[in-house]
Design a protein around this motif. Structure first.
Motif, PDB file in Angstrom:
ATOM      1  N   UNK A 235       1.071  19.776  -2.928  1.00  0.00           N
ATOM      2  CA  UNK A 235       0.962  18.861  -1.798  1.00  0.00           C
ATOM      3  C   UNK A 235      -0.281  19.211  -0.972  1.00  0.00           C
ATOM      4  N   UNK A 236      -0.571  18.371   0.010  1.00  0.00           N
ATOM      5  CA  UNK A 236      -1.687  18.585   0.928  1.00  0.00           C
ATOM      6  C   UNK A 236      -1.158  18.616   2.359  1.00  0.00           C
ATOM      7  N   UNK A 237      -1.251  19.774   2.985  1.00  0.00           N
ATOM      8  CA  UNK A 237      -0.735  19.931   4.346  1.00  0.00           C
ATOM      9  C   UNK A 237      -1.533  19.145   5.379  1.00  0.00           C
ATOM     10  N   UNK A 238      -2.705  18.649   4.992  1.00  0.00           N
ATOM     11  CA  UNK A 238      -3.526  17.883   5.921  1.00  0.00           C
ATOM     12  C   UNK A 238      -3.288  16.377   5.819  1.00  0.00           C
ATOM     13  N   UNK A 239      -2.437  15.945   4.893  1.00  0.00           N
ATOM     14  CA  UNK A 239      -2.145  14.517   4.783  1.00  0.00           C
ATOM     15  C   UNK A 239      -1.391  14.054   6.031  1.00  0.00           C
ATOM     16  N   UNK A 240      -1.942  13.094   6.789  1.00  0.00           N
ATOM     17  CA  UNK A 240      -1.300  12.643   8.042  1.00  0.00           C
ATOM     18  C   UNK A 240       0.143  12.181   7.850  1.00  0.00           C
ATOM     19  N   UNK A 241       0.423  11.491   6.735  1.00  0.00           N
ATOM     20  CA  UNK A 241       1.790  11.002   6.518  1.00  0.00           C
ATOM     21  C   UNK A 241       2.762  12.152   6.296  1.00  0.00           C
ATOM     22  N   UNK A 242       2.267  13.215   5.673  1.00  0.00           N
ATOM     23  CA  UNK A 242       3.099  14.398   5.421  1.00  0.00           C
ATOM     24  C   UNK A 242       3.417  15.102   6.742  1.00  0.00           C
ATOM     25  N   UNK A 243       2.402  15.184   7.594  1.00  0.00           N
ATOM     26  CA  UNK A 243       2.599  15.777   8.923  1.00  0.00           C
ATOM     27  C   UNK A 243       3.586  14.939   9.727  1.00  0.00           C
ATOM     28  N   UNK A 244       3.393  13.617   9.683  1.00  0.00           N
ATOM     29  CA  UNK A 244       4.269  12.714  10.429  1.00  0.00           C
ATOM     30  C   UNK A 244       5.723  12.841   9.980  1.00  0.00           C
ATOM     31  N   UNK A 245       5.950  13.087   8.684  1.00  0.00           N
ATOM     32  CA  UNK A 245       7.312  13.208   8.158  1.00  0.00           C
ATOM     33  C   UNK A 245       7.838  14.636   8.210  1.00  0.00           C
ATOM     34  N   UNK A 246       7.197  15.462   9.060  1.00  0.00           N
ATOM     35  CA  UNK A 246       7.649  16.837   9.332  1.00  0.00           C
ATOM     36  C   UNK A 246       7.671  17.703   8.069  1.00  0.00           C
ATOM     37  N   UNK A 247       6.712  17.462   7.169  1.00  0.00           N
ATOM     38  CA  UNK A 247       6.612  18.214   5.917  1.00  0.00           C
ATOM     39  C   UNK A 247       7.929  18.156   5.134  1.00  0.00           C
ATOM     40  N   UNK A 248       8.399  16.956   4.882  1.00  0.00           N
ATOM     41  CA  UNK A 248       9.654  16.755   4.140  1.00  0.00           C
ATOM     42  C   UNK A 248       9.676  17.605   2.874  1.00  0.00           C
ATOM     43  N   UNK A 249      10.806  18.271   2.640  1.00  0.00           N
ATOM     44  CA  UNK A 249      10.924  19.179   1.489  1.00  0.00           C
ATOM     45  C   UNK A 249      12.292  18.977   0.838  1.00  0.00           C
ATOM     46  N   UNK A 250      12.354  18.371  -0.361  1.00  0.00           N
ATOM     47  CA  UNK A 250      13.635  18.002  -0.965  1.00  0.00           C
ATOM     48  C   UNK A 250      14.289  19.061  -1.854  1.00  0.00           C
ATOM     49  N   UNK A 251      13.603  20.189  -2.053  1.00  0.00           N
ATOM     50  CA  UNK A 251      14.141  21.186  -2.983  1.00  0.00           C
ATOM     51  C   UNK A 251      15.083  22.155  -2.274  1.00  0.00           C
ATOM     52  N   UNK A 252      16.172  22.517  -2.953  1.00  0.00           N
ATOM     53  CA  UNK A 252      17.164  23.437  -2.398  1.00  0.00           C
ATOM     54  C   UNK A 252      17.309  24.628  -3.337  1.00  0.00           C
ATOM     55  N   UNK A 253      16.998  25.807  -2.864  1.00  0.00           N
ATOM     56  CA  UNK A 253      17.164  27.048  -3.632  1.00  0.00           C
ATOM     57  C   UNK A 253      18.211  27.911  -2.939  1.00  0.00           C
ATOM     58  N   UNK A 254      19.269  28.246  -3.628  1.00  0.00           N
ATOM     59  CA  UNK A 254      20.286  29.114  -3.031  1.00  0.00           C
ATOM     60  C   UNK A 254      21.084  29.804  -4.133  1.00  0.00           C
ATOM     61  N   UNK A 255      21.608  30.982  -3.851  1.00  0.00           N
ATOM     62  CA  UNK A 255      22.411  31.685  -4.854  1.00  0.00           C
ATOM     63  C   UNK A 255      23.828  31.121  -4.904  1.00  0.00           C
ATOM     64  N   UNK A 256      24.499  31.295  -6.041  1.00  0.00           N
ATOM     65  CA  UNK A 256      25.892  30.889  -6.141  1.00  0.00           C
ATOM     66  C   UNK A 256      26.775  31.931  -5.466  1.00  0.00           C
ATOM     67  N   UNK A 257      27.992  31.548  -5.121  1.00  0.00           N
ATOM     68  CA  UNK A 257      28.891  32.451  -4.407  1.00  0.00           C
ATOM     69  C   UNK A 257      29.632  33.406  -5.338  1.00  0.00           C
TER      70      UNK A 257
END
Length: 275
Positions: A235-257
């Motif tokens: 991605x590009x952190x300088x893209x205005x639309x990305x900044x406007x959308x609060x750097x949307x991040x759809x990936x979820x990384x977490x360990x199982x219980x």
């Protein structure tokens, strides 16, 4: 440089011949195969003393055998191959960073961790796990509008091995995903678009960079060999639309219980390491 950027913006992709040395690519491929070799030895498919004489055909047959006999083990090998230091180092190669900036990403950032594939019909229970029909990567990335994907073959990949198929200039038509399938943003192509798909045959050391909006799909692997490849997303952190959308991040990384291996480790297991 300006000509390459113009070509990229117009067509949505750029083929880079001999972008990496074959040695750099070979390191990643060997490291990935070593993950499986360790389990082949444990499963007694082959003895350690015979590894140097193991042919590619024998390795592939062991790979298919492991899929049939212990899918959990094969899947875990696949997961570990995603975390190889050589793979991650390749994704951070200075040549890639320079290329990203050349393609207009002012502040390149990693979208998600690198992905390494070893695709073949004999290694999948669903079609989508060895051949993905027309899709766009932006739907799963949801990052900057100028986000890109770099697709790298780890072996020479021709049409028979399932070379990637792309639809030139489709990136300018925006997001066309109509449903999600196993994380892929699928696109329904019309008859003309199907006919305009082109197969991109690449050799180890080559690279393909394309817009995350470019429509592409897997080719048919009709050989007896897996198609080894990897791809990186940025991605590009300088893209205005990305900044406007609060750097949307759809990936979820977490360990199982749950504890995967019951009653492990014991004190004696620990002491084998530290005493």
């Amino acid at each position: 440089m300006k000509e390459r950027l113009k070509e990229f913006k117009e067509n949505g992709y750029l083929i880079l011949d001999n972008f990496f040395s074959k040695q750099d690519i070979e390191v990643v491929l060997k490291d990935a195969k070593k993950v499986f070799l360790r389990q082949f030895i444990k499963m007694q498919y082959v003895s350690e003393s015979l590894l140097e004489d193991l042919s590619e055909e024998q390795f592939n047959n062991f790979l298919y055998r492991l899929f049939d006999e212990d899918l959990e083990c094969l899947a875990n090998c696949g997961k570990q191959s995603q975390h190889l230091i050589s793979l991650h180092s390749l994704s951070l190669n200075a040549k890639i960073v320079e290329l990203l900036i050349e393609m207009g990403l002012k502040a390149p950032t990693i979208s998600t961790r690198p992905v390494l594939y070893f695709n073949h019909p004999k290694l999948s229970k669903k079609k989508v796990f060895h051949k993905v029909d027309a899709h766009q990567d932006w739907r799963s990335m949801q990052g900057s509008l100028n986000s890109v994907v770099i697709w790298i073959p780890l072996i020479d990949i021709n049409k028979e091995l399932g070379a990637l198929e792309i639809l030139p200039k489709s990136h300018v038509n925006g997001l066309r995903t109509n449903h999600i399938e196993n994380g892929f943003g699928m696109v329904l192509l019309n008859e003309d678009e199907q006919e305009n798909l082109i197969s991109v045959e690449l050799n180890a050391g080559d690279a393909l960079i394309f817009s995350s909006f470019l429509i592409h799909q897997s080719g048919d692997n009709i050989t007896n060999k897996p198609r080894w490849s990897c791809h990186f997303r940025y991605n590009d952190l300088e893209d205005p639309s990305f900044i406007e959308r609060k750097f949307a991040h759809p990936y979820i990384y977490k360990p199982i219980d749950e504890l995967i291996t019951k009653d492990f480790p014991t004190i004696s297991d620990i002491l084998k390491i530290y005493k």
